[in-house]
Design a protein around this motif. Structure first.
Motif, mmCIF file in Angstrom:
data_model
loop_
_atom_site.group_PDB
_atom_site.id
_atom_site.type_symbol
_atom_site.label_atom_id
_atom_site.label_comp_id
_atom_site.label_asym_id
_atom_site.label_seq_id
_atom_site.Cartn_x
_atom_site.Cartn_y
_atom_site.Cartn_z
ATOM 1 N N LYS A 191 12.328 -53.855 2.472
ATOM 2 C CA LYS A 191 11.980 -53.856 3.893
ATOM 3 C C LYS A 191 12.657 -54.997 4.652
ATOM 4 C CE LYS A 191 7.518 -51.608 3.132
ATOM 5 N NZ LYS A 191 6.035 -51.735 3.259
ATOM 6 N N ASP A 192 13.114 -56.006 3.929
ATOM 7 C CA ASP A 192 13.707 -57.183 4.561
ATOM 8 C C ASP A 192 15.230 -57.224 4.446
ATOM 9 O OD1 ASP A 192 11.105 -58.115 5.138
ATOM 10 O OD2 ASP A 192 10.952 -59.022 3.146
ATOM 11 N N LEU A 193 15.822 -56.168 3.913
ATOM 12 C CA LEU A 193 17.252 -56.222 3.619
ATOM 13 C C LEU A 193 18.116 -56.345 4.867
ATOM 14 C CD1 LEU A 193 17.785 -53.715 0.664
ATOM 15 C CD2 LEU A 193 17.519 -56.196 0.603
ATOM 16 N N ASN A 194 17.650 -55.864 5.989
ATOM 17 C CA ASN A 194 18.468 -55.981 7.193
ATOM 18 C C ASN A 194 18.760 -57.439 7.529
ATOM 19 O OD1 ASN A 194 19.802 -54.411 9.270
ATOM 20 N ND2 ASN A 194 18.380 -55.374 10.715
ATOM 21 N N GLU A 195 17.802 -58.317 7.202
ATOM 22 C CA GLU A 195 17.994 -59.751 7.420
ATOM 23 C C GLU A 195 18.598 -60.444 6.210
ATOM 24 O OE1 GLU A 195 14.844 -58.269 8.064
ATOM 25 O OE2 GLU A 195 15.554 -57.934 10.119
ATOM 26 N N LEU A 196 18.318 -59.935 5.004
ATOM 27 C CA LEU A 196 18.689 -60.633 3.773
ATOM 28 C C LEU A 196 20.051 -60.241 3.210
ATOM 29 C CD1 LEU A 196 15.280 -60.450 1.848
ATOM 30 C CD2 LEU A 196 16.243 -62.453 3.009
#
Length: 258
Positions: free
Chosen positions: A49-54
């Motif tokens: 869920k956080d891959l867009n930032e990570l």
């Protein structure tokens, strides 16, 4: 050829800390190691869920790091896979860097895991994995869930791959499948299967370790268990040729039937 696998506890959602861990691991390797191997999604783990930032944007952080390390250490790096962002799409991308510091192969994971809803967060690769050369030996890479689709490994074997690397974050709950499928891929393709899994937790997911190497006759050459550790193996291509001559399966293929 001497190969080191890093059965790593990936720190979920902490790319900078994971790069530091790998940097320290590289520096601890003996000089006679030819290839260093990393697991799947080692920059982020499964914080989908956080891959867009990570995710690493166009590889701008991780690629220069790996290229510099490979050149300095004079080692090839089969760099597992990373969360890789390109044009607003996020891929699970395998990377291979040779000892001269050149990126010689990439592959985006073709089969996304429905049980983890990977398809909601990742874009599936549109090209099959291709063979690359390290020290003049043909090799290939597939990623984790790809292991369940034997056609993909066979496509590499038909391009004369002698080694297939399998970086993974395979769950502990299905570790028996992991070992059985890896051995099957080795036997049916008469290749060395070099599988680098991770350990530890990412939220509710527990990864199963058991990084291992199967020989081209299905012999388990060495393996790890459930702790963070390094596995070092030596592989012999003359022995592989003897196995292929004794049971010449590729001469028996019926391309008229399948």
């Amino acid at each position: 050829m001497k190969i080191a696998l890093y059965q790593m506890h990936v720190i979920p959602g902490k790319p900078e800390e994971n790069i530091q861990k790998i940097d320290q691991w590289f520096d601890q390797l003996d000089e006679d190691i030819d290839i260093a191997v990393l697991p799947e999604m080692w920059n982020t783990s499964y914080r989908l869920k956080d891959l867009n930032e990570l995710a690493d944007n166009d590889g701008e952080v991780i690629l220069p790091f790996l290229q510099k390390k490979a050149k300095a250490l004079k080692k090839h790096i089969v760099a597992g896979s990373i969360a890789y962002k390109k044009d607003q799409e996020i891929y699970n991308r395998a990377i291979v860097i040779n000892k001269e510091g050149s990126c010689i192969n990439t592959y985006d994971k073709a089969h996304l895991v429905p049980m983890l809803n990977e398809h909601h967060y990742l874009t599936s690769g549109e090209k099959k994995p291709t063979v690359y050369k390290l020290d003049e030996v043909d090799m290939g890479t597939i990623i984790c869930y790809d292991l369940r689709f034997p056609e993909l490994s066979r496509s590499l074997a038909l391009e004369d791959a002698k080694v297939i690397f399998v970086p993974a974050q395979w769950p502990k709950s299905r570790i028996d499948h992991w070992k059985a499928l890896l051995r099957a891929r080795a036997i049916e393709n008469q290749v060395y299967v070099i599988a680098c899994n991770s350990v530890g937790l990412c939220d509710e997911n527990e990864f199963g370790g058991n990084s291992l190497v199967y020989g081209p006759d299905g012999t388990l050459m060495d393996n790890l268990y459930y702790e963070e550790d390094t596995l070092i193996v030596e592989i012999d291509f003359e022995k592989q040729e003897q196995i292929r001559e004794a049971i010449p399966i590729f001469n028996s293929l019926r391309t008229d039937l399948y």
